[in-house]
Design a protein around this motif. Sequence first.
Motif, PDB file in Angstrom:
ATOM      1  N   LEU A 162       0.841  -1.199   0.000  1.00 22.45           N
ATOM      2  CA  LEU A 162       0.000   0.000   0.000  1.00 22.45           C
ATOM      3  C   LEU A 162       0.873   1.244   0.000  1.00 22.45           C
ATOM      4  CD1 LEU A 162      -2.787   1.440   0.332  1.00 22.45           C
ATOM      5  CD2 LEU A 162      -2.400   1.311   2.820  1.00 22.45           C
ATOM      6  N   TYR A 163       0.518   2.181  -0.871  1.00 22.21           N
ATOM      7  CA  TYR A 163       1.099   3.524  -0.857  1.00 22.21           C
ATOM      8  C   TYR A 163      -0.081   4.481  -0.785  1.00 22.21           C
ATOM      9  CZ  TYR A 163       3.230   7.811  -2.650  1.00 22.21           C
ATOM     10  OH  TYR A 163       3.649   9.107  -2.810  1.00 22.21           O
ATOM     11  N   GLU A 164      -0.284   5.050   0.395  1.00 23.50           N
ATOM     12  CA  GLU A 164      -1.465   5.897   0.646  1.00 23.50           C
ATOM     13  C   GLU A 164      -1.020   7.302   1.015  1.00 23.50           C
ATOM     14  OE1 GLU A 164      -4.755   6.455   4.166  1.00 23.50           O
ATOM     15  OE2 GLU A 164      -4.107   4.407   3.684  1.00 23.50           O
ATOM     16  N   GLN A 165      -1.654   8.282   0.390  1.00 27.82           N
ATOM     17  CA  GLN A 165      -1.344   9.673   0.658  1.00 27.82           C
ATOM     18  C   GLN A 165      -2.639  10.471   0.569  1.00 27.82           C
ATOM     19  OE1 GLN A 165       1.813  11.068  -1.803  1.00 27.82           O
ATOM     20  NE2 GLN A 165       1.994  13.039  -0.816  1.00 27.82           N
ATOM     21  N   GLN A 166      -3.088  10.996   1.694  1.00 29.06           N
ATOM     22  CA  GLN A 166      -4.310  11.786   1.741  1.00 29.06           C
ATOM     23  C   GLN A 166      -3.961  13.187   2.244  1.00 29.06           C
ATOM     24  OE1 GLN A 166      -7.948   9.876   3.156  1.00 29.06           O
ATOM     25  NE2 GLN A 166      -6.827   7.942   3.412  1.00 29.06           N
ATOM     26  N   ILE A 167      -4.405  14.192   1.502  1.00 30.29           N
ATOM     27  CA  ILE A 167      -4.060  15.574   1.798  1.00 30.29           C
ATOM     28  C   ILE A 167      -5.325  16.365   2.091  1.00 30.29           C
ATOM     29  CG2 ILE A 167      -3.011  17.682   0.884  1.00 30.29           C
ATOM     30  CD1 ILE A 167      -1.294  15.919  -0.927  1.00 30.29           C
ATOM     31  N   ASN A 168      -5.310  17.062   3.208  1.00 28.98           N
ATOM     32  CA  ASN A 168      -6.355  18.037   3.510  1.00 28.98           C
ATOM     33  C   ASN A 168      -5.765  19.413   3.242  1.00 28.98           C
ATOM     34  OD1 ASN A 168      -8.256  19.808   4.643  1.00 28.98           O
ATOM     35  ND2 ASN A 168      -8.851  18.302   6.211  1.00 28.98           N
ATOM     36  N   GLU A 169      -6.021  19.897   2.045  1.00 31.28           N
ATOM     37  CA  GLU A 169      -5.389  21.145   1.620  1.00 31.28           C
ATOM     38  C   GLU A 169      -5.882  22.328   2.446  1.00 31.28           C
ATOM     39  OE1 GLU A 169      -4.872  24.874  -0.170  1.00 31.28           O
ATOM     40  OE2 GLU A 169      -6.847  23.872  -0.125  1.00 31.28           O
ATOM     41  N   THR A 170      -7.113  22.255   2.928  1.00 28.19           N
ATOM     42  CA  THR A 170      -7.678  23.365   3.689  1.00 28.19           C
ATOM     43  C   THR A 170      -6.951  23.562   5.012  1.00 28.19           C
ATOM     44  OG1 THR A 170      -9.841  22.905   2.692  1.00 28.19           O
ATOM     45  CG2 THR A 170      -9.813  24.331   4.640  1.00 28.19           C
ATOM     46  N   THR A 171      -6.658  22.454   5.704  1.00 28.50           N
ATOM     47  CA  THR A 171      -5.987  22.537   7.016  1.00 28.50           C
ATOM     48  C   THR A 171      -4.478  22.339   6.915  1.00 28.50           C
ATOM     49  OG1 THR A 171      -6.353  20.175   7.388  1.00 28.50           O
ATOM     50  CG2 THR A 171      -8.057  21.706   8.180  1.00 28.50           C
TER      51      THR A 171
END
Length: 845
Positions: free
Chosen positions: A55-64
Amino acid sequence: MKKITSTLLFSLFIFNVFLAQVQKTNTPNWVNKVEYNKNPKIDEASIEQGLFSLLYEQQINETTKEFHFRYATKITENVGVQAGSSIDILYDPSFESLEFHSIYIIRNGEYIDKLKTSDFQLIRRELNSENYIYDGTLSAMSNLSDVRVDDIIEYSYSIKGDNPIHKGKFFYTFYLNDFQPIGKIHLSVLTNKNLDFSYKNSSKEFNKSKKGDSFYYLFSDKSINTNDYDQNAPGWKLQYKMAFVSEYKTWKDVINWGVNVFDVNKSLSKELKNKILEINNANASSGDKINASLNFVQDDIRYLGLESGIGAYEPFSSSKVFEQRFGDCKDKSLLLVTMLNEMGIEAYPMLVNTYLKKTITELPPSPTVFDHCVVKVIDKKVGVLFYDPTIANQGGSFDTNAFPDYRFGLVLKKGNTELDEIYSLTNSNAEVTDYYELEEVGKGATLKTTSVYFDAQADYMRSYYKNNSINSIKKEYESFYANYFYNIKSKKIPQFKDDIENNKFTTYETYEIDSIWQTSLVTNQIIASFYPYTIINTLSMPEKRDRDLPFALPYPTTRTHKINVKLPQKWNIDRENININSSSIFYDFDARYNESKDLLSLTHILKFKKDHVTFEEFNSYYDDVKKIDTNIAYSLIIPVNAKSSFSSENWLEYFGIFLFILVFLSAVWSAIKVYEYDPEPKIESYFEENKKINGWLILLGISLCLSPIGVLITLFSSDATLLNGSWILFLDPNSEFYNLSLGIVILFEMVVNVFLFVYLFLYIYLFFTKRSSFPKLYAYTLIGILIFIILDTFLVNLISNVNTEQSEINEIIKSFLRAAIISSYLLLSDNVKETFIKRLDKKNN
C-alpha cells in the motif's frame, strides 16, 4: 567567521530539535479508511531488494494543510529485513510538525503494535551538506525489532504545516508508480478549491467529486507493475507516471511571487557601497564592470546554503551576504544583480532547472519546478548575457563566460509573463596530444602528454588544480594511465599553464612506461596498443540495442586526441581513415605513417551535435558507436621477440618463399596427372548427346568459378603469412619465436590452400568441358575440405589452448552441409550422369 557559522548552525539545530519532538496521536477524522489486499497480483519477478509495497497511501487536507501518509511493505527475502525494519521520515520543524498514528508488524494475521515515541531518534542528516547546503530538515528514525521474512510492516503518520512563503497556494507532485511493484496506490486531496491536474506518462487520472462544501480528488489503482526504465535516458525525460497540480495558473503568477520573494531589504551597507564604488571607478566599460563584479561574487563569496523554512526560497539581503561572505545560489545571484543595478547595468535573478530543460515548459507553473538561481544581464552593447554566480574560478571575458545548457529560465522581472529561452554557446572542448617515443621492440617507451582545455572544461580543470595538491594529482593521473599501461610512472609532477583571459588551461605530463608491449599467448605475438582515452571516456556506449526512450549525449562536447608514435625502426603501415557523420555525432579517425621520420600519427575527433539521440535514430547511433568502439584502439603487432615481421631479411624467409613456389609447382604437376584421370561414364541409350549444362548445375558452375577468389584471399590475408615465407621461422629451433606445432599447422594450411587453388582451376576446366572425371573428383574434394577444416580447427585450438568458438562451429556446419548436398548430387543425380560423359580420348567422344 568559521566560529560564528558553527555557532549559528548549532543554535539552529538545538532550536529545531526542541520544536520537533515526535508525537503520538489518533488518525485525523477527515482521513478515509483504506483497505488493501495482503496478497496482490503483481509481477513477482520485478521484486528487488527483498520487499515490495502493498500500500502507498497519501491523503491531503489542503484546507488545514495536513498531509497523511500510510505505507504497508511486505518482506519477501531476508535481504529485505534491513531496509524494511527502518522507518525514516523527513520534515522541516521550522514550519511542520510530525505526528505518528500507528506502527504495526503484521505476522500470520496478528497485528503487533510497535509504536513507541521513545524509540524515535531525531537526526539532522543534511543530505546535501557535501554541496554546502544545510536545509534544516530533521529525520525521525525508528528501527523496528524482531522483523522477519513474510512480515508486513504497516505504519501511518501525518505532517502538519505549510511554508508561509507560499501564502497558502497549493501545488504538489504525485508519483503514480515506482521502480518496485505496488499492490495499491491511494491518493486524495480534500480542498475547497477547484484544482486542475496535469499528467505525465499516465492515462489514468484523478476523479473529482463533492464532499459537503469541499471538492474531493481521488486516484486509486491496484497491482501496479513497474515500468522498464532505460539507462542513460536524458534527465529531462521523466520516466515515472506522474500527476501535477498547481494553483499558479500562469508563469506570470510565479514571476510575481518570485519578484516579491526577492524584494528583501534593499538598503545597502556602507561596506557594500564602497565595494561597488571601487569596482565602478576601477573599470571604464560596462563589460569590465560586469566581469569584476562576477569574479568577486563567484570567487570571494563562498557557496553555503542555510535553507531552512522560508530560507529555502527567500534570499538574504545583499548587505548580509556581503558581510558574512557566504550564500547559496539565490543569495549570490541577488548580490550580483544588486551590484550591477547600482552601477546602472540591467540585471535580474533567473530561476532555472538544472536537468528538465525543455520539459519544464510542459509542466504546470510552480516555484517547485526550479532548483537553481542564476542571473540574466542585458548589456547595452552586447545584448543578453547569462551568468551562474555559483561557478568559481571561471575564465574568459564577460561575453565569453561558460554558461550551462539550462535551456529555459524564469526571469524575475515585473511585467514578464513567460519563460525565457536560453541559448548557450558554451562548449566543452579538449585537445590532447600524446607523443610516444618507443625504445627497441619489446621494451618500454616515454610518453609526453599535452592537454589543452577550453571554456567549461578549462573552468573544471582550473578548479580541479586549485582544489587538489600537485602530488595527489600526480598519483591520480598515474592511477588513470595504469588502466591502459602496465607499470607506468610519472617522471615529474604535472605542469600547467592557465590562460585565464582566453579561458584556456593547458597541462603537461611526462611518463615512463616500463613495457608498452604486451604478449598474446593465443597468437604468440607481442602487441603495442594506443588508446584515445579522452574519446573512450566521453563516448556514450549503449548497454543494449533495445530501448524505448531517447539516449542522453554529453552535449556540447568536442574531443580531439592526437597520438604520435616515434617508432624504433621502419614499419609497413597503410593509411587508414574512418569517418562517421550522423545527425547525433561526428567522428573521424585518421592514421598516417611518415616513413622518413619513422613517425606514426593517429588523430581522433569526436563531436556531439545534440544532447540526445531520438528513439528513431537510436539503431543507427548504436551501429555507429559500435563501429567506433571496435576500431578505437590502434595496435602494432609482431611475432614474439621479433624486431619486425615486416623488415626481417632472414634467409629462412626466402627459403619459405622458395618452398611455397615448390608446393605450387607440385600442385600444378599433380593437377596435370589428375587431368589424365578418365573414368568411363555409364551411358544409357536414352542419354541426350552433347547435353547442355542446365538446372542446378548452372548454380554449381557459378559457385565453382568464384571459389578460387576465396582461396586467394586466404593466401594473401592470412595471419600466418603464407605468401611471404616468414611462417617457416616457427619451424627453426634457432629462431627466437620457434613453435614447432604452430609451424607444422601453418605448413599444413599452406599446402592444402595452394593445392586447392590450383585444382579449382582444373575443376573449372573439367566442368565446362563436361569431362566424365569431374563429378567424382569435385565430390571427393568437397569431402576433403570438410575433413581439413575439422582437423585444422582442432589443431589450432589445441595449440592455443582455447575452446572452439561458435563462428568456427558454424563454419564446420556449413562445410558439412555443402559437402553432403553437393557430393550427393554429383554422385547420384541422373542429370549429372547425362551431362558429364566426355572422355579424354577423342575416339570415345
